[in-house]
Design a protein around this motif. Structure first.
Motif, PDB file in Angstrom:
ATOM      1  N   ALA A  30      38.467  45.610  49.942  1.00  0.00           N
ATOM      2  CA  ALA A  30      39.003  45.612  48.582  1.00  0.00           C
ATOM      3  C   ALA A  30      37.878  45.238  47.626  1.00  0.00           C
ATOM      4  O   ALA A  30      37.127  44.290  47.893  1.00  0.00           O
ATOM      5  N   VAL A  31      37.754  45.985  46.547  1.00  0.00           N
ATOM      6  CA  VAL A  31      36.791  45.662  45.485  1.00  0.00           C
ATOM      7  C   VAL A  31      37.583  45.572  44.194  1.00  0.00           C
ATOM      8  O   VAL A  31      38.252  46.537  43.794  1.00  0.00           O
ATOM      9  N   ALA A  32      37.535  44.406  43.543  1.00  0.00           N
ATOM     10  CA  ALA A  32      38.304  44.219  42.304  1.00  0.00           C
ATOM     11  C   ALA A  32      37.786  42.983  41.583  1.00  0.00           C
ATOM     12  O   ALA A  32      36.930  42.252  42.104  1.00  0.00           O
ATOM     13  N   GLU A  33      38.336  42.764  40.393  1.00  0.00           N
ATOM     14  CA  GLU A  33      37.948  41.586  39.609  1.00  0.00           C
ATOM     15  C   GLU A  33      38.226  40.321  40.409  1.00  0.00           C
ATOM     16  O   GLU A  33      39.263  40.211  41.081  1.00  0.00           O
ATOM     17  N   ALA A  34      37.317  39.363  40.266  1.00  0.00           N
ATOM     18  CA  ALA A  34      37.437  38.124  41.046  1.00  0.00           C
ATOM     19  C   ALA A  34      38.770  37.417  40.785  1.00  0.00           C
ATOM     20  O   ALA A  34      39.322  36.768  41.683  1.00  0.00           O
ATOM     21  N   SER A  35      39.313  37.555  39.574  1.00  0.00           N
ATOM     22  CA  SER A  35      40.556  36.840  39.235  1.00  0.00           C
ATOM     23  C   SER A  35      41.761  37.360  40.024  1.00  0.00           C
ATOM     24  O   SER A  35      42.809  36.716  40.049  1.00  0.00           O
ATOM     25  N   ALA A  36      41.605  38.515  40.683  1.00  0.00           N
ATOM     26  CA  ALA A  36      42.725  39.052  41.475  1.00  0.00           C
ATOM     27  C   ALA A  36      42.793  38.403  42.861  1.00  0.00           C
ATOM     28  O   ALA A  36      43.699  38.709  43.638  1.00  0.00           O
ATOM     29  N   PHE A  37      41.824  37.532  43.175  1.00  0.00           N
ATOM     30  CA  PHE A  37      41.768  36.915  44.506  1.00  0.00           C
ATOM     31  C   PHE A  37      41.932  35.398  44.350  1.00  0.00           C
ATOM     32  O   PHE A  37      41.416  34.809  43.403  1.00  0.00           O
ATOM     33  N   ARG A  38      42.617  34.776  45.295  1.00  0.00           N
ATOM     34  CA  ARG A  38      42.798  33.314  45.265  1.00  0.00           C
ATOM     35  C   ARG A  38      42.152  32.712  46.503  1.00  0.00           C
ATOM     36  O   ARG A  38      42.513  33.063  47.635  1.00  0.00           O
ATOM     37  N   ARG A  39      41.174  31.818  46.256  1.00  0.00           N
ATOM     38  CA  ARG A  39      40.487  31.187  47.394  1.00  0.00           C
ATOM     39  C   ARG A  39      41.446  30.242  48.110  1.00  0.00           C
ATOM     40  O   ARG A  39      42.216  29.525  47.470  1.00  0.00           O
TER      41      ARG A  39
ATOM     42  N   HIS B 133      45.308  37.873  48.501  1.00  0.00           N
ATOM     43  CA  HIS B 133      45.384  38.817  47.377  1.00  0.00           C
ATOM     44  C   HIS B 133      46.427  39.882  47.706  1.00  0.00           C
ATOM     45  O   HIS B 133      47.107  39.789  48.738  1.00  0.00           O
ATOM     46  N   ARG B 134      46.551  40.887  46.835  1.00  0.00           N
ATOM     47  CA  ARG B 134      47.598  41.912  46.991  1.00  0.00           C
ATOM     48  C   ARG B 134      47.035  43.267  47.427  1.00  0.00           C
ATOM     49  O   ARG B 134      47.729  44.269  47.362  1.00  0.00           O
ATOM     50  N   PHE B 135      45.756  43.309  47.882  1.00  0.00           N
ATOM     51  CA  PHE B 135      45.135  44.596  48.235  1.00  0.00           C
ATOM     52  C   PHE B 135      45.184  44.840  49.749  1.00  0.00           C
ATOM     53  O   PHE B 135      44.144  45.044  50.391  1.00  0.00           O
ATOM     54  N   GLY B 136      46.402  44.774  50.304  1.00  0.00           N
ATOM     55  CA  GLY B 136      46.566  45.116  51.714  1.00  0.00           C
ATOM     56  C   GLY B 136      46.499  46.626  51.921  1.00  0.00           C
ATOM     57  O   GLY B 136      46.241  47.392  50.992  1.00  0.00           O
ATOM     58  N   TRP B 137      46.707  47.060  53.139  1.00  0.00           N
ATOM     59  CA  TRP B 137      46.700  48.475  53.543  1.00  0.00           C
ATOM     60  C   TRP B 137      45.324  49.112  53.355  1.00  0.00           C
ATOM     61  O   TRP B 137      45.201  50.313  53.186  1.00  0.00           O
TER      62      TRP B 137
ATOM     63  N   TYR C  90      49.910  48.888  48.733  1.00  0.00           N
ATOM     64  CA  TYR C  90      49.413  47.528  48.505  1.00  0.00           C
ATOM     65  C   TYR C  90      50.333  46.529  49.206  1.00  0.00           C
ATOM     66  O   TYR C  90      51.447  46.887  49.625  1.00  0.00           O
ATOM     67  N   GLY C  91      49.871  45.311  49.316  1.00  0.00           N
ATOM     68  CA  GLY C  91      50.666  44.242  49.917  1.00  0.00           C
ATOM     69  C   GLY C  91      49.775  43.032  50.141  1.00  0.00           C
ATOM     70  O   GLY C  91      48.556  43.095  49.933  1.00  0.00           O
ATOM     71  N   ASP C  92      50.385  41.942  50.578  1.00  0.00           N
ATOM     72  CA  ASP C  92      49.620  40.699  50.771  1.00  0.00           C
ATOM     73  C   ASP C  92      48.581  40.873  51.873  1.00  0.00           C
ATOM     74  O   ASP C  92      48.860  41.476  52.914  1.00  0.00           O
ATOM     75  N   ALA C  93      47.409  40.307  51.644  1.00  0.00           N
ATOM     76  CA  ALA C  93      46.348  40.350  52.654  1.00  0.00           C
ATOM     77  C   ALA C  93      45.474  39.117  52.515  1.00  0.00           C
ATOM     78  O   ALA C  93      45.503  38.413  51.491  1.00  0.00           O
ATOM     79  N   LEU C  94      44.715  38.889  53.570  1.00  0.00           N
ATOM     80  CA  LEU C  94      43.765  37.781  53.584  1.00  0.00           C
ATOM     81  C   LEU C  94      42.414  38.338  54.001  1.00  0.00           C
ATOM     82  O   LEU C  94      42.333  39.124  54.952  1.00  0.00           O
TER      83      LEU C  94
END
Ligand SMILES: NC(=O)c1ccc[n+]([C@@H]2O[C@H](COP(=O)([O-])OP(=O)(O)OC[C@H]3O[C@@H](n4cnc5c(N)ncnc54)[C@H](OP(=O)(O)O)[C@@H]3O)[C@@H](O)[C@H]2O)c1
Length: 349
Positions: free
Chosen positions: A119-128, A111-115, A88-92
Motif C-alpha cells: 500500500a502506498v498512501a499518505e502517512a495519515s492513513a496509517f496508524r502505528r 490501515h484500510r488498504f487490505g486486499w 479494501y479492508g483492515d490490514a496490518l
C-alpha cells in the motif's frame, strides 16, 4: 478468478519489491459471489511521494461484511467495492519506505488498504501500533473491540445478566462470550453451526451452555439453554435466531445488532425480528452499532484485553490463511462456517 502477471511468471515477479499483487472485484454478482467475481492482478508499486509511505502488508482481515460491499446497495456506512477496482479492508503491515517524518521504516501500522500486498498512501492513513502488544501482530486485527462496544455500549451489559451470543465460535462471537463472562454475566450461552464448535464453546471458551442452531427449532434450544430467559442478545445473525431471542428475552432485555450472517451467507433479504408486540410488551431495546462510530473506545478495550491475556483469562482464536491468491476463497469459506475465531490472511513470505 483470473490471475495476471505484468511480465513473465507471477510467482517470480510477486517477490519483487517494485511490484505486488492486488485483488479487484471482477464483476458484481447476483446473489453470492464465486471465484469468477475476483481478479488477482500484479501491479507496479510506486515509491512514496513526499508525505506518503510504502507499506508491505503482513496480514489482512476477512469480514463477512465484505460480501455486502461486493453486492453493493447495502445501508452499511462504508463505500461498496467498485467493479474493476482493488478492494479494501483492515490490514496490518510494515513501513518499508517513508517520505514523511511521522512514520519510519520498520514501523508496524494498521490501515484500510487490505486486499493488496503493498500500500502506498499518505502517512495519515496509517496508524502505528505497538510491536510488543500481542503475541502475534495479527491480533491487532481482532474483533474484540467490536464485541466490547456491542456489549458495553449497544447492549448496556450489567453484572448478573444472562447473555446469548450467535455465531459464537467466530471472530466477534468468541470475544463477545468471553468478555461478557469477564464483565460479570451470570450465564453465557452460545450458538454455532456444528457439534465441534459447540464443544469448543463450552470447553475451551468457557460458555455455560451452547447449541447447534441446525438442531431443531432455535426457540426450543434457546429455552432449554436459558430456562430463566435472557437479558442480552449479541446478534451476529438475524433471522430465526433473532426472533427466538426476542421471544425468550426478559423484561427490559437488550439486543445489540452486530451482524447479519443470515443474509450475508445467503444473499437473501432477512425476514426480520417478527412480531414487535414482544418488543413493546417487554420494553426491549434493539440497537444496531458499528465499530466505526466508537473507534475512540478501541484503546480502552486494548488495555483490558492485554491484561486478560497476561492473566490467561481470555482465549484468542484465529484461522490463518496463506497468500493473497487464497483470500477470495477464504472469504467464501468464512460464511460457509469453515473457520473458527478471527480469520486473517498472511501475505508475503
Ligand atoms: N458492527 C460492526 O462494527 C461489525 C464489525 C465486524 C463484523 N461485523 C459483523 O459481525 C458478524 C460476524 O462477523 P465475524 O467476522 O465475527 O464472522 P464469524 O462469526 O467469524 O464467521 C462467519 C460465520 O458465519 C456463520 N454463519 C453462516 N451462516 C450463518 C447463519 N445463517 N447463521 C449463523 N451463523 C452463520 C458460520 O459459522 P457457523 O458454523 O456457526 O454457521 C461462520 O463461521 C458479521 O455479520 C460481520 O459482518 C460487524
Amino acid at each position: 478468478m483470473k490471475s495476471s502477471a505484468k511480465n513473465g511468471s507471477l510467482l517470480a515477479l510477486s517477490s519483487s519489491p517494485s511490484t505486488g499483487l492486488e485483488v479487484r472485484l471482477a464483476a458484481r454478482p447476483v446473489g453470492l459471489p464465486n471465484l469468477d467475481h475476483f481478479d488477482v492482478v500484479e501491479v507496479d508499486v510506486p515509491a512514496p511521494a513526499p508525505g506518503e509511505v510504502r507499506v508491505r502488508n503482513l496480514f489482512m482481515s476477512l469480514d463477512p461484511g465484505m460480501l455486502m460491499l461486493i453486492a453493493g446497495g447495502s445501508s452499511l456506512p462504508m463505500p461498496r467495492y467498485e467493479v474493476g477496482e482493488v478492494m479494501y479492508g483492515d490490514a496490518l503491515g510494515e513501513v518499508v519506505s517513508s517520505a514523511d517524518p511521522s512514520l519510519s521504516e520498520g514501523d508496524l501500522v494498521v490501515h484500510r488498504f487490505g486486499w493488496r500486498e503493498y500500500a502506498v498512501a499518505e502517512a495519515s492513513a496509517f496508524r502505528r501500533v505497538d510491536k510488543a502488544a500481542y503475541p502475534s501482530p495479527s491480533m491487532h486485527l481482532g474483533f474484540g473491540p467490536v464485541a466490547y462496544i456491542g456489549l458495553m455500549d449497544a447492549a448496556g451489559l450489567q453484572p448478573g445478566d444472562t447473555v446469548f451470543v450467535s455465531s459464537a465460535a467466530g471472530a466477534t462471537g468468541s470475544m463477545a462470550g468471553q468478555i461478557a463472562r469477564l464483565k460479570g454475566a451470570r450465564r453465557v450461552i452460545g450458538s454455532a453451526g456444528s457439534a465441534d464448535k459447540v464443544a469448543h464453546l463450552t470447553g475451551k471458551l468457557g460458555f455455560d451452555a451452547a447449541f447447534d442452531y441446525h438442531d431443531g427449532p432455535v426457540l426450543d434450544r434457546l429455552r432449554e439453554a436459558a430456562p430463566e430467559g435472557i437479558d442480552v442478545y449479541f446478534d451476529n445473525v438475524g433471522g430465526e435466531q433473532l426472533r427466538a431471542a426476542i421471544e425468550v428475552m426478559n423484561v427490559h432485555g437488550r439486543v445489540a445488532v452486530c451482524g447479519a450472517l443470515n443474509r450475508q451467507s445467503t444473499a437473501r433479504p432477512d425476514e426480520g425480528p417478527g412480531d414487535l408486540l414482544n418488543v413493546l410488551g417487554k420494553r426491549l431495546t434493539i440497537r444496531g452499532f458499528t465499530l466505526w462510530d466508537h473507534l475512540d473506545r478501541a484503546a480502552e478495550f486494548g488495555e483490558q484485553f492485554r491484561d486478560w491475556l497476561r492473566e490467561g483469562s481470555i482465549v484468542y482464536d484465529e484461522t490463518v490463511i496463506s497468500g493473497l491468491e487464497s483470500a477470495p476463497e477464504a472469504l467464501l469459506d468464512l460464511v460457509r462456517g469453515r473457520h473458527t475465531g478471527k480469520t486473517v490472511v498472511r501475505l508475503g513470505s
